[in-house]
Every structure is written in C-alpha cells, then in structure tokens.
Scaffold this motif. Structure first.
Motif, PDB file in Angstrom:
ATOM      1  N   SER A 163      -3.006 -44.953  14.762  1.00 21.02           N
ATOM      2  CA  SER A 163      -1.670 -44.613  15.254  1.00 21.02           C
ATOM      3  C   SER A 163      -1.553 -43.126  15.568  1.00 21.02           C
ATOM      4  CB  SER A 163      -0.615 -45.022  14.222  1.00 21.02           C
ATOM      5  OG  SER A 163      -0.665 -46.403  13.960  1.00 21.02           O
ATOM      6  N   SER A 184       1.108 -44.862  24.433  1.00 23.99           N
ATOM      7  CA  SER A 184       0.535 -44.951  23.083  1.00 23.99           C
ATOM      8  C   SER A 184       1.139 -46.124  22.311  1.00 23.99           C
ATOM      9  CB  SER A 184       0.770 -43.644  22.328  1.00 23.99           C
ATOM     10  OG  SER A 184       0.140 -42.560  22.977  1.00 23.99           O
ATOM     11  N   ALA A 186       2.454 -48.791  23.642  1.00 23.18           N
ATOM     12  CA  ALA A 186       1.946 -50.015  24.254  1.00 23.18           C
ATOM     13  C   ALA A 186       0.548 -50.350  23.725  1.00 23.18           C
ATOM     14  CB  ALA A 186       1.911 -49.867  25.782  1.00 23.18           C
ATOM     15  N   ALA A 187      -0.283 -49.323  23.528  1.00 23.16           N
ATOM     16  CA  ALA A 187      -1.620 -49.549  22.975  1.00 23.16           C
ATOM     17  C   ALA A 187      -1.541 -50.058  21.542  1.00 23.16           C
ATOM     18  CB  ALA A 187      -2.439 -48.250  23.040  1.00 23.16           C
ATOM     19  N   PHE A 189       0.996 -51.827  20.252  1.00 26.89           N
ATOM     20  CA  PHE A 189       1.446 -53.214  20.338  1.00 26.89           C
ATOM     21  C   PHE A 189       0.341 -54.126  20.844  1.00 26.89           C
ATOM     22  CE2 PHE A 189       6.210 -52.033  20.845  1.00 26.89           C
ATOM     23  CZ  PHE A 189       6.272 -51.778  19.485  1.00 26.89           C
ATOM     24  N   GLY A 190      -0.493 -53.602  21.746  1.00 25.74           N
ATOM     25  CA  GLY A 190      -1.621 -54.388  22.229  1.00 25.74           C
ATOM     26  C   GLY A 190      -2.597 -54.719  21.115  1.00 25.74           C
ATOM     27  N   ALA A 191      -2.860 -53.726  20.265  1.00 25.18           N
ATOM     28  CA  ALA A 191      -3.734 -53.977  19.112  1.00 25.18           C
ATOM     29  C   ALA A 191      -3.107 -54.991  18.174  1.00 25.18           C
ATOM     30  CB  ALA A 191      -3.998 -52.660  18.368  1.00 25.18           C
ATOM     31  N   ALA A 193      -1.010 -57.420  19.034  1.00 23.06           N
ATOM     32  CA  ALA A 193      -1.104 -58.744  19.651  1.00 23.06           C
ATOM     33  C   ALA A 193      -2.511 -59.313  19.507  1.00 23.06           C
ATOM     34  CB  ALA A 193      -0.713 -58.654  21.125  1.00 23.06           C
ATOM     35  N   GLY A 194      -3.510 -58.458  19.687  1.00 18.89           N
ATOM     36  CA  GLY A 194      -4.895 -58.913  19.527  1.00 18.89           C
ATOM     37  C   GLY A 194      -5.193 -59.326  18.100  1.00 18.89           C
ATOM     38  N   TYR A 197      -3.597 -62.667  17.385  1.00 19.02           N
ATOM     39  CA  TYR A 197      -4.358 -63.762  17.996  1.00 19.02           C
ATOM     40  C   TYR A 197      -5.584 -64.114  17.155  1.00 19.02           C
ATOM     41  CZ  TYR A 197      -7.583 -66.086  21.181  1.00 19.02           C
ATOM     42  OH  TYR A 197      -8.487 -66.951  21.739  1.00 19.02           O
TER      43      TYR A 197
END
Length: 204
Positions: A163, A184, A186-187, A189-191, A193-194, A197
């Motif tokens: 972070s 930053s 968004a990155a 939140f992307g992590a 989401a991954g 999953y």
C-alpha cells in the motif's frame, strides 16, 4: 492539499489516523484504511520532491514509519479479533455454522494452518473482508496463536509495504495529484479482487 500533508513529521496525527483505521477495519471492513495509507504515502512523496523524480533520503524514515505503523496496527487488529472469536463461545459457532460460506472458509483455514501453510492468511489480507473472516475464523476454531500470529505478521507487513509503495511510486510517476492517488487505489482494489478470486477457487 499535498503541500499541507507533505511532511508526516509535521503532522504526527496522520499516524494515529492510519493506526486507528487499520486496527478497526478488521471489524468494519468498509473503513478505507488502504486508501488512507496510500493517500498518506502519496502526500509524503509529493511534499518531499519525489514527484519530481527525486528520491530524497529525508523522506525514507517517514515512509518506513508509515509502513511499520500500518503493519503493527494490522497485526494488533487481527489479534484482537482472534481473541474475541476464541472467547466467543457457542453463539459465534452457531453463527458460523449457519453460513455455508463461513463454514467452508473456516474449514479451509483450519486445514491450511494445520499443514503449516498460512499463505491463505496473507492472501486474505488483500481480499475484501478476508482479513475479518480469517482472524475470526482462526479464533473460533481455537487455532494456536503460534500458528496464526507469524502469518498475520507477514500478511500485515506485506499489505503495508504494498500500500505504501503504491502511494509513493504513484507520486513519483504521476506527480502529487489526485490521478496518482486514484491509480494507486485502483491497483489496491485490483489486488483485492484478485485475492478474492483466488480465495473462492477450490484447492486442487
């Protein structure tokens, strides 16, 4: 904005805000603790001249202190949730039993910790509400604190480094602007989401 927040040393209150937010979001996952950590790191970088492509040495202690503050608060929050769940008794057990998702996650967590593989704890730190699920699940199943604590510490440190790095590098590459913070976040939140999953996938 960034000029007024640029020096973490000039505003030690930011450490208290970060610590409190990270500590409490194990109980209230809606708290934007990750966004706050990124914003503080971006502000520190912007106020130090890092956004101009420089890497001033005087800002590194601030960045390190922010990282340690976030990581320590993360571990303390995990331990509080763990202890509360461990003492939760039959009521918490019944609540978990009523949820198929919680029961499955609890079973997987128990298996992972029993095998000595706590990668799930690290992964869950990034997933939405994953930290809460893992910390409460470890306590509810009476997992040994010796099994849980090292992985909680690794998870908290990994998340804090990621972070803070996002905020600092975002300011370096995009300048001390809202765009840097947005990219930053968004990155982050992307992590998340991954990680979510991967947690939902059945183990091979």
């Amino acid at each position: 904005m960034w000029e007024s927040m640029g020096s973490l040393e000039a505003g030690p209150w930011i450490y208290a805000m970060v610590a409190l937010s990270v500590l409490l979001d194990v109980f209230l996952p809606v708290l934007p603790s990750g966004v706050l950590v990124i914003t503080a790191a971006t502000a520190a970088a912007a106020g130090s001249g890092a956004s101009a492509g420089q890497v001033p040495t005087h800002v590194l202690p601030d960045i390190l202190a922010l990282t340690l503050c976030a990581a320590t608060a993360s571990v303390l929050g995990d331990l509080v949730a763990y202890r509360l769940a461990r003492r939760g008794g039959a009521r918490l057990d019944r609540a978990i039993a009523r949820s198929r998702r919680l029961s499955r996650a609890q079973e997987r967590l128990g298996e992972a910790l029993s095998r000595g593989g706590g990668a799930l704890v690290v992964l869950a730190r990034f997933a939405p509400a994953g930290r809460s699920l893992v910390s409460l699940g470890a306590g509810a199943t009476h997992r040994s604190v010796r099994d849980f604590l090292p992985w909680s510490a690794l998870a908290g440190l990994t998340w804090a480094i990621y972070s803070v790095a996002l905020g600092y590098l975002g300011a370096q590459w995009l300048g001390g602007t809202w765009l840097a913070t947005a990219v930053s976040v968004a990155a982050l939140f992307g992590a998340g989401a991954g990680a979510g999953y991967l947690m939902r996938r059945r183990p091979a």
